[in-house]
Design an enzyme around this catalytic site. Structure first.
Site: not given
Ligand SMILES: [Zn+2]
Length: 155
Positions: A31, A105-107
């Site tokens: 987001i 988490h992976f970006h």
């Protein structure tokens, strides 16, 4: 985890613009994107970060393998759709490394060669979507991810 924003997304308590979902892994648009199409790839198992990953059971191994697989597939989708010529993978472990959500988490960050693409600057929110643009982008990436998964027949 009660106060985890990603667990709330996984449990559908808060919305997200999804690009992939299975029993083990979910992926959705960040987001506060660094660039348009910036995705987060998240295991449905609540592990704080890579140091917290447990591989003691078959289920945990499957979750971790699919997580890493979808990081690669989402990256490939950015390039095969020609959304961007390249992408960065960014993964933060603990606050000192910039981790702001304590759920692994992976970006996956498409890179367009713009001045936003300063590595390792983390310009969250620098990119702005036009109305409906995020949803259209998510549908494009979602289709590409699904096609790659189907083509590779590993899941
Ligand atoms: Zn969580």
């Amino acid at each position: 985890m009660d106060n985890c924003i990603f667990c709330k997304i996984i449990n559908k308590e808060i919305p997200a613009t999804k690009v992939y979902e299975s029993d083990r892994v979910i992926a959705f648009l960040d987001i506060n994107p660094i660039e348009k199409g910036h995705m987060l790839i998240v295991p449905k198992q609540h592990w704080k970060n890579l140091a917290d990953v447990k591989l003691d059971t078959e289920k945990e191994i499957e979750i971790y393998e699919e997580l890493m697989y979808i990081v690669r597939v989402a990256t490939k989708a950015v390039i095969t759709t020609k959304l961007a010529d390249g992408a960065n993978i960014l993964q933060c472990n603990n606050a000192c490394a910039g981790q702001t959500v304590d759920h692994l988490h992976f970006h996956v960050i498409p890179r367009y060669g713009s001045e936003l693409a300063t590595v390792p600057a983390f310009n969250s929110g620098a990119a702005k979507y036009e109305p409906n643009e995020a949803q259209a982008l998510a549908e494009k990436l979602s289709s590409a991810i699904a096609a790659i998964v189907k083509d590779e027949e590993l899941l």
